[in-house]
Design a protein around this motif. Structure first.
Motif, PDB file in Angstrom:
ATOM      1  N   VAL A 254       0.833  -1.203   0.000  1.00  0.00           N
ATOM      2  CA  VAL A 254       0.000   0.000   0.000  1.00  0.00           C
ATOM      3  C   VAL A 254       0.864   1.248   0.000  1.00  0.00           C
ATOM      4  N   SER A 255       1.860   1.270   0.898  1.00  0.00           N
ATOM      5  CA  SER A 255       2.718   2.448   0.979  1.00  0.00           C
ATOM      6  C   SER A 255       3.488   2.666  -0.325  1.00  0.00           C
ATOM      7  N   HIS A 256       3.913   1.562  -0.961  1.00  0.00           N
ATOM      8  CA  HIS A 256       4.678   1.682  -2.204  1.00  0.00           C
ATOM      9  C   HIS A 256       3.802   2.180  -3.346  1.00  0.00           C
ATOM     10  N   ASP A 257       2.612   1.540  -3.517  1.00  0.00           N
ATOM     11  CA  ASP A 257       1.776   1.886  -4.673  1.00  0.00           C
ATOM     12  C   ASP A 257       1.065   3.214  -4.484  1.00  0.00           C
ATOM     13  N   LEU A 258       0.714   3.550  -3.230  1.00  0.00           N
ATOM     14  CA  LEU A 258       0.041   4.821  -3.028  1.00  0.00           C
ATOM     15  C   LEU A 258       1.034   5.984  -3.086  1.00  0.00           C
ATOM     16  N   ARG A 259       2.299   5.686  -2.803  1.00  0.00           N
ATOM     17  CA  ARG A 259       3.310   6.732  -2.878  1.00  0.00           C
ATOM     18  C   ARG A 259       3.507   7.206  -4.322  1.00  0.00           C
ATOM     19  N   GLY A 260       3.301   6.270  -5.299  1.00  0.00           N
ATOM     20  CA  GLY A 260       3.503   6.629  -6.704  1.00  0.00           C
ATOM     21  C   GLY A 260       2.613   7.779  -7.147  1.00  0.00           C
ATOM     22  N   PRO A 261       1.266   7.644  -7.077  1.00  0.00           N
ATOM     23  CA  PRO A 261       0.430   8.770  -7.523  1.00  0.00           C
ATOM     24  C   PRO A 261       0.629  10.019  -6.680  1.00  0.00           C
ATOM     25  N   LEU A 262       0.901   9.877  -5.401  1.00  0.00           N
ATOM     26  CA  LEU A 262       1.124  11.060  -4.573  1.00  0.00           C
ATOM     27  C   LEU A 262       2.394  11.786  -4.993  1.00  0.00           C
ATOM     28  N   ARG A 263       3.458  11.004  -5.292  1.00  0.00           N
ATOM     29  CA  ARG A 263       4.689  11.635  -5.753  1.00  0.00           C
ATOM     30  C   ARG A 263       4.479  12.308  -7.113  1.00  0.00           C
ATOM     31  N   ASN A 264       3.711  11.651  -7.973  1.00  0.00           N
ATOM     32  CA  ASN A 264       3.425  12.245  -9.284  1.00  0.00           C
ATOM     33  C   ASN A 264       2.636  13.539  -9.133  1.00  0.00           C
ATOM     34  N   ILE A 265       1.650  13.514  -8.195  1.00  0.00           N
ATOM     35  CA  ILE A 265       0.846  14.718  -7.980  1.00  0.00           C
ATOM     36  C   ILE A 265       1.743  15.861  -7.503  1.00  0.00           C
ATOM     37  N   HIS A 266       2.657  15.551  -6.623  1.00  0.00           N
ATOM     38  CA  HIS A 266       3.567  16.598  -6.116  1.00  0.00           C
ATOM     39  C   HIS A 266       4.448  17.134  -7.244  1.00  0.00           C
ATOM     40  N   GLY A 267       5.023  16.230  -8.050  1.00  0.00           N
ATOM     41  CA  GLY A 267       5.906  16.683  -9.133  1.00  0.00           C
ATOM     42  C   GLY A 267       5.160  17.484 -10.180  1.00  0.00           C
ATOM     43  N   LEU A 268       3.970  16.999 -10.576  1.00  0.00           N
ATOM     44  CA  LEU A 268       3.197  17.721 -11.585  1.00  0.00           C
ATOM     45  C   LEU A 268       2.754  19.087 -11.075  1.00  0.00           C
ATOM     46  N   SER A 269       2.367  19.139  -9.788  1.00  0.00           N
ATOM     47  CA  SER A 269       1.934  20.440  -9.244  1.00  0.00           C
ATOM     48  C   SER A 269       3.098  21.428  -9.231  1.00  0.00           C
ATOM     49  N   GLU A 270       4.326  20.956  -8.933  1.00  0.00           N
ATOM     50  CA  GLU A 270       5.487  21.842  -8.956  1.00  0.00           C
ATOM     51  C   GLU A 270       5.767  22.344 -10.372  1.00  0.00           C
ATOM     52  N   MET A 271       5.679  21.425 -11.346  1.00  0.00           N
ATOM     53  CA  MET A 271       5.923  21.836 -12.741  1.00  0.00           C
ATOM     54  C   MET A 271       4.854  22.803 -13.211  1.00  0.00           C
ATOM     55  N   ALA A 272       3.588  22.537 -12.834  1.00  0.00           N
ATOM     56  CA  ALA A 272       2.513  23.462 -13.247  1.00  0.00           C
ATOM     57  C   ALA A 272       2.717  24.828 -12.595  1.00  0.00           C
ATOM     58  N   ARG A 273       3.129  24.860 -11.336  1.00  0.00           N
ATOM     59  CA  ARG A 273       3.351  26.130 -10.640  1.00  0.00           C
ATOM     60  C   ARG A 273       4.467  26.915 -11.325  1.00  0.00           C
ATOM     61  N   GLU A 274       5.569  26.224 -11.692  1.00  0.00           N
ATOM     62  CA  GLU A 274       6.684  26.909 -12.357  1.00  0.00           C
ATOM     63  C   GLU A 274       6.248  27.462 -13.704  1.00  0.00           C
ATOM     64  N   ALA A 275       5.439  26.665 -14.436  1.00  0.00           N
ATOM     65  CA  ALA A 275       4.988  27.148 -15.757  1.00  0.00           C
ATOM     66  C   ALA A 275       4.111  28.380 -15.605  1.00  0.00           C
ATOM     67  N   ILE A 276       3.259  28.397 -14.605  1.00  0.00           N
ATOM     68  CA  ILE A 276       2.382  29.553 -14.395  1.00  0.00           C
ATOM     69  C   ILE A 276       3.203  30.753 -13.951  1.00  0.00           C
ATOM     70  N   GLU A 277       4.195  30.537 -13.069  1.00  0.00           N
ATOM     71  CA  GLU A 277       5.028  31.644 -12.616  1.00  0.00           C
ATOM     72  C   GLU A 277       5.845  32.231 -13.759  1.00  0.00           C
TER      73      GLU A 277
END
Length: 465
Positions: A254-277
């Motif tokens: 659970v910790s391994h598989d749930l960490r994947g989408p959460l890590r992706n969400i964090h990375g994508l949100s950072e990239m989207a924030r940088e693009a908007i900035e």
């Protein structure tokens, strides 16, 4: 007086032996039997000692048999009264106010003796007659008690008590003198005491033997229970250990598989924030779409985990369910997401089975939904739901002509988070795990077969109603 001659005197030795019998009976009696043994043995000692004492008086002071007749009758009354108190305590199991009963019986007996003296003042047999009357009354009491207790020993004892009255009757009819009668009188009395004490000992021995058998049986039952509990503890310990290992593995997955989408969400949100900035919202738009997909995947994973936990903890609410109707309802729900479901799914003749409707709907929805999901875009997709009876159980199956899978890896399908299709098709890898657990809770089994490019067949069994 020649004292050695007493050892050859029948009346004297009879009294001594009966008294010794009472002493021995008290010496070896169990404390639980004291309420009746004390009276029975006391009666024997009273009769024996009084009989021996009266014989000594008769020989030492040259008293005639008529002279000791009344004292002997009085002693017989007291001895028989104590005997009856002991028998009453033994038969009834109660020892309430025994001394009151004893003195009451003695007064009644002595009053009878006095009445006999007044009625027959000159009859030499008035003493034996008084004793006989007491013994007959005691025999009648035993017969009356037998009517309630139905213990054959009471009738036998009543017959023994009638020995002296019968001898008296024979003596009177045969013109036997009092001296000759007194010589044979102790014999039936001695027989009574031997019979009573032997009967009580034998009955107590049988009771102790029964208690010993019950104790042995109880001990054996306790040993079997202890062995069973030990086996149960070992089995439960093994099950808990297996469960703990499974939980550790499950929590790791659970910790391994749930960490994947959460890590992706964090990375994508950072990239989207940088693009908007940086003033590039066009580049942020596809990142936001992927954020939605990843959050949806995490949400589905959490939902499937909750479903699995609910299946593990929920008690089955069984009822008779028409599987044909249940499958059609599930297909209608799936048609909202897969419009081709209504014409792609063919429902065969399905039985009525006693199951938990809500949990079994989850099984049908998952298996039919997987067939529709993996078969999207394939021309002529066909999904069949049927059942057949095998060895006292129903075997249900969902078959399709979709992409199939490598049958060598069929065992991996029902493991948590294992997805043979990888990320090509959305999913969490928990649906089939929930299916397997639901079926196992119903006492059935699951399995799958298929070939790559030739479709798949998922089956499960349920006990026939």
């Amino acid at each position: 007086m020649d004292w050695l001659s007493l050892f050859g005197d029948l009346l004297y030795m009879t009294g001594v032996l009966v008294a010794l019998l009472g002493v021995i009976f008290i010496a070896y009696a169990h404390e639980d039997s004291w309420p009746y043994v004390s009276w029975l043995a006391g009666s024997a000692m009273l009769f024996g000692l009084s009989n021996a004492a009266l014989r000594l008086v008769q020989i030492g002071f040259d008293v005639s048999p008529e002279g000791i007749s009344l004292p002997a009758s009085g002693a017989v009354v007291a001895a028989v009264s104590a005997l009856l108190i002991g028998l009453h305590n033994y038969v009834s199991g109660r020892a309430e106010r025994p001394w009151h009963r004893f003195f009451g019986l003695c007064l009644l007996g002595w009053a009878g003796v006095a009445l006999m003296v007044l009625v027959l003042p000159d009859d030499p047999f008035r003493g034996p007659m008084a004793s006989a009357a007491v013994l007959v009354a005691a025999a009648l009491w035993l017969v009356w008690r037998w009517w309630f207790d139905r213990w054959g020993g009471q009738l036998a004892l009543a017959a023994a008590l009638l020995g002296q009255p019968v001898l008296l009757l024979l003596a009177l009819r045969g013109s036997m003198d009092l001296t000759a009668f007194r010589d044979i009188t102790p014999l039936p009395i001695v027989a009574v005491y031997f019979f009573v004490l032997t009967m009580i000992l034998q009955r107590d021995a049988h009771r102790l033997a029964r208690e010993l058998r019950r104790s042995e049986q109880a001990e054996a039952a306790l040993q079997r229970l202890a062995d069973g509990l030990d086996r149960t503890v070992q089995e439960r310990t093994a099950q808990l250990e297996a469960l703990n290992q499974g939980l550790r593995a499950f929590s790791g997955m659970v910790s391994h598989d749930l960490r994947g989408p959460l890590r992706n969400i964090h990375g994508l949100s950072e990239m989207a924030r940088e693009a908007i900035e940086e003033g590039q919202p066009v580049q942020a738009l596809p990142l936001v779409r992927k954020l939605g997909q990843e959050s949806l995947r995490a949400s589905r994973m959490v939902s499937d985990l909750l479903d699995l936990a609910r299946v593990e903890q929920q008690a089955l609410q069984k009822a008779k369910v028409d599987f044909g109707e249940l499958v059609r309802e599930c297909v209608e729900q799936l048609a909202m997401e897969y419009p081709s479901a209504r014409h792609a799914v063919r429902v065969g003749a399905l039985p009525v089975v006693e199951v938990d409707r809500g949990l079994m709907a989850h099984v049908v929805t998952n298996l039919v939904g997987n067939a529709l999901k993996y078969g999207q875009g394939r021309p002529g997709l066909a999904v069949a739901v049927d059942a057949q009876r095998e060895n006292g159980a129903w075997r249900f199956a969902v078959s399709d002509n979709g992409p199939g899978f490598d049958e060598a890896r069929a065992g991996e399908l029902f493991q948590p988070f294992n997805r043979l299709a990888g990320d090509a098709v959305p999913g969490t890898g928990l649906g089939l795990t929930v299916v397997r657990r639901v079926v196992q809770q119903h006492g059935g089994d699951v399995g799958a077969s298929g070939r790559v490019g030739e479709g798949a067949r998922f089956w499960w069994t349920l006990p026939a109603t």
